[in-house]
Design a protein around this motif. Structure first.
Motif, PDB file in Angstrom:
ATOM      1  N   ASN A 140       0.816  -1.229   0.000  1.00  0.00           N
ATOM      2  CA  ASN A 140       0.000   0.000   0.000  1.00  0.00           C
ATOM      3  C   ASN A 140       0.846   1.274   0.000  1.00  0.00           C
ATOM      4  O   ASN A 140       0.312   2.371  -0.054  1.00  0.00           O
ATOM      5  N   GLU A 141       2.165   1.121   0.039  1.00  0.00           N
ATOM      6  CA  GLU A 141       3.049   2.291  -0.093  1.00  0.00           C
ATOM      7  C   GLU A 141       3.529   2.454  -1.539  1.00  0.00           C
ATOM      8  O   GLU A 141       4.369   3.302  -1.811  1.00  0.00           O
ATOM      9  N   LEU A 142       3.009   1.634  -2.437  1.00  0.00           N
ATOM     10  CA  LEU A 142       3.460   1.644  -3.832  1.00  0.00           C
ATOM     11  C   LEU A 142       2.378   2.157  -4.766  1.00  0.00           C
ATOM     12  O   LEU A 142       1.184   2.063  -4.469  1.00  0.00           O
ATOM     13  N   SER A 143       2.804   2.665  -5.934  1.00  0.00           N
ATOM     14  CA  SER A 143       1.849   2.998  -6.996  1.00  0.00           C
ATOM     15  C   SER A 143       1.296   1.708  -7.601  1.00  0.00           C
ATOM     16  O   SER A 143       1.859   0.621  -7.397  1.00  0.00           O
ATOM     17  N   GLY A 144       0.214   1.831  -8.358  1.00  0.00           N
ATOM     18  CA  GLY A 144      -0.353   0.663  -9.030  1.00  0.00           C
ATOM     19  C   GLY A 144       0.658  -0.010  -9.940  1.00  0.00           C
ATOM     20  O   GLY A 144       0.775  -1.240  -9.967  1.00  0.00           O
ATOM     21  N   GLY A 145       1.412   0.802 -10.682  1.00  0.00           N
ATOM     22  CA  GLY A 145       2.425   0.242 -11.585  1.00  0.00           C
ATOM     23  C   GLY A 145       3.497  -0.525 -10.821  1.00  0.00           C
ATOM     24  O   GLY A 145       3.918  -1.609 -11.236  1.00  0.00           O
ATOM     25  N   GLN A 146       3.906   0.023  -9.674  1.00  0.00           N
ATOM     26  CA  GLN A 146       4.920  -0.668  -8.856  1.00  0.00           C
ATOM     27  C   GLN A 146       4.355  -1.965  -8.274  1.00  0.00           C
ATOM     28  O   GLN A 146       5.060  -2.972  -8.194  1.00  0.00           O
ATOM     29  N   GLN A 147       3.086  -1.937  -7.879  1.00  0.00           N
ATOM     30  CA  GLN A 147       2.475  -3.165  -7.348  1.00  0.00           C
ATOM     31  C   GLN A 147       2.403  -4.229  -8.440  1.00  0.00           C
ATOM     32  O   GLN A 147       2.686  -5.411  -8.198  1.00  0.00           O
ATOM     33  N   GLN A 148       2.056  -3.798  -9.665  1.00  0.00           N
ATOM     34  CA  GLN A 148       1.978  -4.789 -10.739  1.00  0.00           C
ATOM     35  C   GLN A 148       3.372  -5.304 -11.084  1.00  0.00           C
ATOM     36  O   GLN A 148       3.550  -6.498 -11.352  1.00  0.00           O
ATOM     37  N   ARG A 149       4.396  -4.435 -11.039  1.00  0.00           N
ATOM     38  CA  ARG A 149       5.766  -4.907 -11.282  1.00  0.00           C
ATOM     39  C   ARG A 149       6.167  -5.939 -10.234  1.00  0.00           C
ATOM     40  O   ARG A 149       6.829  -6.932 -10.546  1.00  0.00           O
ATOM     41  N   THR A 150       5.740  -5.710  -8.986  1.00  0.00           N
ATOM     42  CA  THR A 150       6.035  -6.674  -7.920  1.00  0.00           C
ATOM     43  C   THR A 150       5.356  -8.009  -8.212  1.00  0.00           C
ATOM     44  O   THR A 150       5.961  -9.079  -8.052  1.00  0.00           O
ATOM     45  N   SER A 151       4.119  -7.957  -8.670  1.00  0.00           N
ATOM     46  CA  SER A 151       3.420  -9.223  -8.922  1.00  0.00           C
ATOM     47  C   SER A 151       4.031  -9.966 -10.115  1.00  0.00           C
ATOM     48  O   SER A 151       4.089 -11.199 -10.117  1.00  0.00           O
ATOM     49  N   ILE A 152       4.541  -9.226 -11.108  1.00  0.00           N
ATOM     50  CA  ILE A 152       5.213  -9.890 -12.236  1.00  0.00           C
ATOM     51  C   ILE A 152       6.547 -10.485 -11.770  1.00  0.00           C
ATOM     52  O   ILE A 152       6.895 -11.615 -12.133  1.00  0.00           O
ATOM     53  N   ALA A 153       7.270  -9.748 -10.925  1.00  0.00           N
ATOM     54  CA  ALA A 153       8.535 -10.268 -10.385  1.00  0.00           C
ATOM     55  C   ALA A 153       8.281 -11.550  -9.599  1.00  0.00           C
ATOM     56  O   ALA A 153       9.023 -12.531  -9.721  1.00  0.00           O
ATOM     57  N   ARG A 154       7.213 -11.562  -8.800  1.00  0.00           N
ATOM     58  CA  ARG A 154       6.872 -12.772  -8.034  1.00  0.00           C
ATOM     59  C   ARG A 154       6.559 -13.923  -8.985  1.00  0.00           C
ATOM     60  O   ARG A 154       6.969 -15.075  -8.758  1.00  0.00           O
ATOM     61  N   ALA A 155       5.854 -13.620 -10.064  1.00  0.00           N
ATOM     62  CA  ALA A 155       5.506 -14.672 -11.022  1.00  0.00           C
ATOM     63  C   ALA A 155       6.742 -15.239 -11.718  1.00  0.00           C
ATOM     64  O   ALA A 155       6.729 -16.380 -12.171  1.00  0.00           O
ATOM     65  N   LEU A 156       7.815 -14.411 -11.815  1.00  0.00           N
ATOM     66  CA  LEU A 156       9.000 -14.841 -12.582  1.00  0.00           C
ATOM     67  C   LEU A 156      10.150 -15.341 -11.722  1.00  0.00           C
ATOM     68  O   LEU A 156      11.152 -15.820 -12.260  1.00  0.00           O
ATOM     69  N   ILE A 157      10.022 -15.232 -10.386  1.00  0.00           N
ATOM     70  CA  ILE A 157      11.186 -15.491  -9.522  1.00  0.00           C
ATOM     71  C   ILE A 157      11.725 -16.909  -9.696  1.00  0.00           C
ATOM     72  O   ILE A 157      12.920 -17.147  -9.610  1.00  0.00           O
ATOM     73  N   ASN A 158      10.838 -17.863  -9.963  1.00  0.00           N
ATOM     74  CA  ASN A 158      11.290 -19.250 -10.128  1.00  0.00           C
ATOM     75  C   ASN A 158      11.623 -19.603 -11.575  1.00  0.00           C
ATOM     76  O   ASN A 158      11.779 -20.772 -11.900  1.00  0.00           O
ATOM     77  N   ASN A 159      11.721 -18.582 -12.450  1.00  0.00           N
ATOM     78  CA  ASN A 159      12.041 -18.826 -13.849  1.00  0.00           C
ATOM     79  C   ASN A 159      11.074 -19.829 -14.499  1.00  0.00           C
ATOM     80  O   ASN A 159      11.484 -20.886 -14.986  1.00  0.00           O
ATOM     81  N   PRO A 160       9.764 -19.507 -14.481  1.00  0.00           N
ATOM     82  CA  PRO A 160       8.755 -20.465 -14.950  1.00  0.00           C
ATOM     83  C   PRO A 160       8.804 -20.676 -16.467  1.00  0.00           C
ATOM     84  O   PRO A 160       9.282 -19.817 -17.202  1.00  0.00           O
TER      85      PRO A 160
END
Ligand code: ADP
Ligand code: ADP
Length: 223
Positions: A140-160
C-alpha cells in the motif's frame, strides 16, 4: 521448441438447459520465447482458458502439456508444486499480500517450496524491475504500476516455463500501462520468457508476436 501444447480443450459449466461451453474444443501450440495475446469480447472464454492453462481449474476434457508435462494427469499436490515452479500468473488486481514487503512478496513462491530465493537472482530481478529502492516497502506504499511490477517479479522469480497474464494493465493509467508493457517485452526479449496475455486493448495486443481471437469459447482467428 514447443513449450505449451493444448489439445481439444473443453470446459463446460452448468448442466441441462443451462450448459455453457466456456472453452469449446481449443487446440493451440506455443513455442518457447513467444509472446501471445488473447483477445475477445467479454464472456468469450479468455479467463477460463487462462485458468485451465495455469492449472487453476481442471478441464472437462482435453489435454495441456507444459514443457512436455501433461498437467491434468497430476494430482493436486503435484500440480501445486509444478505450478509454483513452472507457471507464473499475473492478474489485473496484483493479489499481493498486504502485510509482506515487496521482497517478501516476490520470495513467496520459493518460500512455499522451502527454498530461499537466490540472493543474486532476487537483486537482479528487483533492479531490472525498478523495485530495488522499494524492496522493503509494503504494497500500500506503492503505486499501481509498482504493485503490478512486484506481482510480475513474483511470477517470474522461479524462472517459470510460461507467464500467464490476465488483463495485467486493466487497472492502470496509460503511463503505468506502458511501463508494464515494456517490462513484459524486456522479459520476453532479454530472457526469452514465454508470455500468454489476455487483453481487451487491441493497441496492447499488437505488441505481441501473435494475436489469438476467441469467440464463444472457440478460436476465431490467429494473426
Ligand atoms: P472472458 O474472460 O472472455 O470474459 P470467461 O472465461 O470469464 O470469459 O467466461 C466464459 C463463459 O463461461 C461465460 O459465459 C461465463 O458466464 C461462463 N462462466 C465462467 N465462469 C463460470 C462459472 N464459474 N460458472 C458458470 N459459468 C461460468
Ligand atoms: P541463469 O538463469 O542462466 O542461471 P541468472 O541466474 O544470471 O542466469 O539469472 C538470469 C535469470 O534471471 C533468467 O533465467 C531469468 O529467468 C531471470 N530474470 C532476470 N530478470 C528477469 C526479467 N526481467 N524477466 C524475466 N526473467 C528475468
Amino acid at each position: 521448441m514447443e513449450i505449451l501444447k493444448v489439445e481439444n480443450l473443453v470446459k463446460t459449466y452448468g448442466e441441462g438447459d443451462n450448459i455453457v461451453n466456456a472453452v469449446d474444443n481449443i487446440s493451440l501450440s506455443v513455442n518457447k520465447g513467444e509472446f501471445v495475446a488473447i483477445v475477445g469480447a467479454s464472456g468469450s472464454g479468455k479467463s477460463t482458458l487462462l485458468h485451465l492453462l495455469g492449472g487453476v481449474d481442471r478441464p472437462t476434457s482435453g489435454k495441456i502439456y507444459i514443457d512436455g508435462n501433461e498437467i491434468n494427469n497430476m494430482n493436486n499436490d503435484k500440480l501445486a508444486i509444478f505450478r509454483r515452479r513452472q507457471i507464473g500468473i499475473v492478474y489485473q488486481f496484483y493479489n499481493l499480500i498486504p502485510i509482506l514487503t515487496v521482497e517478501e512478496n516476490i520470495s513467496l513462491p520459493c518460500d512455499l517450496d522451502g527454498n530461499r530465493p537466490d540472493k543474486e537472482r532476487m537483486d537482479l530481478i528487483l533492479k531490472s524491475f525498478g523495485l530495488f529502492e522499494r524492496r522493503n516497502h509494503l504494497p500500500n506504499e506503492l503505486s499501481g504500476g509498482q504493485q503490478q511490477r512486484t506481482s510480475i517479479a513474483r511470477a517470474l522469480i522461479n524462472n517459470p516455463a510460461i507467464l500467464l497474464a490476465d488483463e495485467p494493465t486493466g487497472n492502470l493509467d496509460s503511463k503505468s500501462t506502458e511501463e508494464i508493457m515494456s517490462i513484459l517485452k524486456m522479459s520476453n526479449r532479454d530472457f526469452n520468457q514465454t508470455i500468454i496475455m489476455i487483453t481487451h486493448n487491441l493497441e496492447i495486443a499488437k505488441e505481441a508476436d501473435r494475436i489469438i481471437t476467441i469467440q464463444d469459447g472457440k478460436i476465431l482467428r490467429e494473426a
